[in-house]
Design a protein around this motif. Structure first.
Motif, PDB file in Angstrom:
ATOM      1  N   SER A  40     -51.463  32.865   6.292  1.00  0.00           N
ATOM      2  CA  SER A  40     -51.422  32.114   5.035  1.00  0.00           C
ATOM      3  C   SER A  40     -50.498  32.788   4.028  1.00  0.00           C
ATOM      4  O   SER A  40     -50.237  32.235   2.964  1.00  0.00           O
ATOM      5  N   LYS A  41     -49.997  33.971   4.366  1.00  0.00           N
ATOM      6  CA  LYS A  41     -49.086  34.708   3.485  1.00  0.00           C
ATOM      7  C   LYS A  41     -47.713  34.836   4.133  1.00  0.00           C
ATOM      8  O   LYS A  41     -47.569  34.730   5.342  1.00  0.00           O
ATOM      9  N   VAL A  42     -46.724  35.091   3.288  1.00  0.00           N
ATOM     10  CA  VAL A  42     -45.343  35.220   3.752  1.00  0.00           C
ATOM     11  C   VAL A  42     -45.102  36.640   4.251  1.00  0.00           C
ATOM     12  O   VAL A  42     -45.277  37.602   3.493  1.00  0.00           O
ATOM     13  N   PHE A  43     -44.719  36.752   5.499  1.00  0.00           N
ATOM     14  CA  PHE A  43     -44.341  38.027   6.102  1.00  0.00           C
ATOM     15  C   PHE A  43     -43.058  37.827   6.896  1.00  0.00           C
ATOM     16  O   PHE A  43     -42.570  36.703   7.040  1.00  0.00           O
ATOM     17  N   PHE A  44     -42.553  38.905   7.442  1.00  0.00           N
ATOM     18  CA  PHE A  44     -41.348  38.897   8.267  1.00  0.00           C
ATOM     19  C   PHE A  44     -41.483  37.839   9.359  1.00  0.00           C
ATOM     20  O   PHE A  44     -42.512  37.712  10.001  1.00  0.00           O
ATOM     21  N   GLY A  45     -40.437  37.036   9.546  1.00  0.00           N
ATOM     22  CA  GLY A  45     -40.412  36.022  10.582  1.00  0.00           C
ATOM     23  C   GLY A  45     -40.914  34.655  10.151  1.00  0.00           C
ATOM     24  O   GLY A  45     -40.816  33.694  10.900  1.00  0.00           O
ATOM     25  N   ALA A  46     -41.450  34.560   8.938  1.00  0.00           N
ATOM     26  CA  ALA A  46     -41.998  33.286   8.469  1.00  0.00           C
ATOM     27  C   ALA A  46     -40.892  32.305   8.123  1.00  0.00           C
ATOM     28  O   ALA A  46     -39.833  32.687   7.641  1.00  0.00           O
ATOM     29  N   TRP A  47     -41.181  31.039   8.356  1.00  0.00           N
ATOM     30  CA  TRP A  47     -40.370  29.945   7.834  1.00  0.00           C
ATOM     31  C   TRP A  47     -41.044  29.532   6.537  1.00  0.00           C
ATOM     32  O   TRP A  47     -42.236  29.208   6.528  1.00  0.00           O
ATOM     33  N   VAL A  48     -40.315  29.569   5.431  1.00  0.00           N
ATOM     34  CA  VAL A  48     -40.884  29.279   4.124  1.00  0.00           C
ATOM     35  C   VAL A  48     -40.109  28.143   3.468  1.00  0.00           C
ATOM     36  O   VAL A  48     -38.884  28.191   3.372  1.00  0.00           O
ATOM     37  N   THR A  49     -40.839  27.129   3.030  1.00  0.00           N
ATOM     38  CA  THR A  49     -40.238  26.007   2.317  1.00  0.00           C
ATOM     39  C   THR A  49     -40.453  26.243   0.830  1.00  0.00           C
ATOM     40  O   THR A  49     -41.594  26.424   0.387  1.00  0.00           O
ATOM     41  N   LEU A  50     -39.358  26.276   0.083  1.00  0.00           N
ATOM     42  CA  LEU A  50     -39.385  26.547  -1.356  1.00  0.00           C
ATOM     43  C   LEU A  50     -38.857  25.353  -2.125  1.00  0.00           C
ATOM     44  O   LEU A  50     -37.923  24.694  -1.689  1.00  0.00           O
ATOM     45  N   GLU A  51     -39.435  25.122  -3.291  1.00  0.00           N
ATOM     46  CA  GLU A  51     -38.923  24.093  -4.188  1.00  0.00           C
ATOM     47  C   GLU A  51     -38.593  24.749  -5.517  1.00  0.00           C
ATOM     48  O   GLU A  51     -39.407  25.485  -6.074  1.00  0.00           O
ATOM     49  N   LYS A 109     -44.636  25.578   1.684  1.00  0.00           N
ATOM     50  CA  LYS A 109     -45.165  25.639   3.041  1.00  0.00           C
ATOM     51  C   LYS A 109     -44.782  26.959   3.675  1.00  0.00           C
ATOM     52  O   LYS A 109     -43.682  27.470   3.455  1.00  0.00           O
ATOM     53  N   ILE A 110     -45.685  27.508   4.478  1.00  0.00           N
ATOM     54  CA  ILE A 110     -45.446  28.736   5.242  1.00  0.00           C
ATOM     55  C   ILE A 110     -45.761  28.429   6.701  1.00  0.00           C
ATOM     56  O   ILE A 110     -46.853  27.937   7.013  1.00  0.00           O
ATOM     57  N   GLU A 111     -44.793  28.709   7.581  1.00  0.00           N
ATOM     58  CA  GLU A 111     -44.986  28.436   9.006  1.00  0.00           C
ATOM     59  C   GLU A 111     -44.520  29.632   9.814  1.00  0.00           C
ATOM     60  O   GLU A 111     -43.577  30.326   9.440  1.00  0.00           O
ATOM     61  N   TYR A 112     -45.182  29.838  10.917  1.00  0.00           N
ATOM     62  CA  TYR A 112     -44.776  30.873  11.864  1.00  0.00           C
ATOM     63  C   TYR A 112     -44.542  30.206  13.206  1.00  0.00           C
ATOM     64  O   TYR A 112     -45.410  29.502  13.712  1.00  0.00           O
ATOM     65  N   SER A 113     -43.368  30.399  13.754  1.00  0.00           N
ATOM     66  CA  SER A 113     -43.053  29.852  15.075  1.00  0.00           C
ATOM     67  C   SER A 113     -41.989  30.716  15.712  1.00  0.00           C
ATOM     68  O   SER A 113     -41.423  31.598  15.078  1.00  0.00           O
ATOM     69  N   THR A 114     -41.688  30.434  16.948  1.00  0.00           N
ATOM     70  CA  THR A 114     -40.680  31.217  17.671  1.00  0.00           C
ATOM     71  C   THR A 114     -39.336  30.519  17.722  1.00  0.00           C
ATOM     72  O   THR A 114     -38.450  30.941  18.435  1.00  0.00           O
ATOM     73  N   GLU A 115     -39.156  29.425  16.977  1.00  0.00           N
ATOM     74  CA  GLU A 115     -37.875  28.676  17.017  1.00  0.00           C
ATOM     75  C   GLU A 115     -36.725  29.466  16.483  1.00  0.00           C
ATOM     76  O   GLU A 115     -36.767  30.362  15.761  1.00  0.00           O
TER      77      GLU A 115
END
Length: 115
Positions: A40-51, A109-115
């Motif tokens: 739920s927090k932003v860390f290394f590797g996160a995809w983060v959507t900012l406005e 939005k904060i997402e973690y994936s391997t893409e």
């Protein structure tokens, strides 16, 4: 013939210098091979959507400085934006100090994936 020899030696020195630099970087690298426990927090590797304040939405992935690979969506964890959003949560507002002004972003939005 002498010119080509001198030029070749110069190229070899530059290659040796680059190899030494990369060897030092490899020693300092840390492989991150798992997702963080608290996604739920932003860390290394996160995809983060900012406005931003104007409603412009941007999506970035936090990567190491050696991983940028000219991908406009990737930002270094050392960048001002990344430093401001690290360990923040969705809906948090962050202030990023840029050269001449400050910019306010909301983490959408904060997402973690391997893409």
């Amino acid at each position: 013939m002498g010119f080509l020899y001198i030029y070749g030696k110069k190229q070899l020195r530059e290659i040796d210098r680059r190899v030494r630099y990369l060897e030092k970087r490899l020693d300092a690298c840390t492989v991150v091979d798992r997702l963080p426990a608290d996604q739920s927090k932003v860390f290394f590797g996160a995809w983060v959507t900012l406005e931003d304040e104007e409603g412009v939405v941007r999506r970035h992935r936090l990567v190491g400085p050696d991983e940028l690979d000219h991908n406009p969506a990737y930002i270094s964890v050392d960048s001002p934006v990344a430093r401001a959003i690290l360990k923040k949560e969705q809906d948090d507002e962050v202030v990023v100090k840029l050269a001449a002004k400050e910019k306010i972003y909301t983490i959408e939005k904060i997402e973690y994936s391997t893409e």
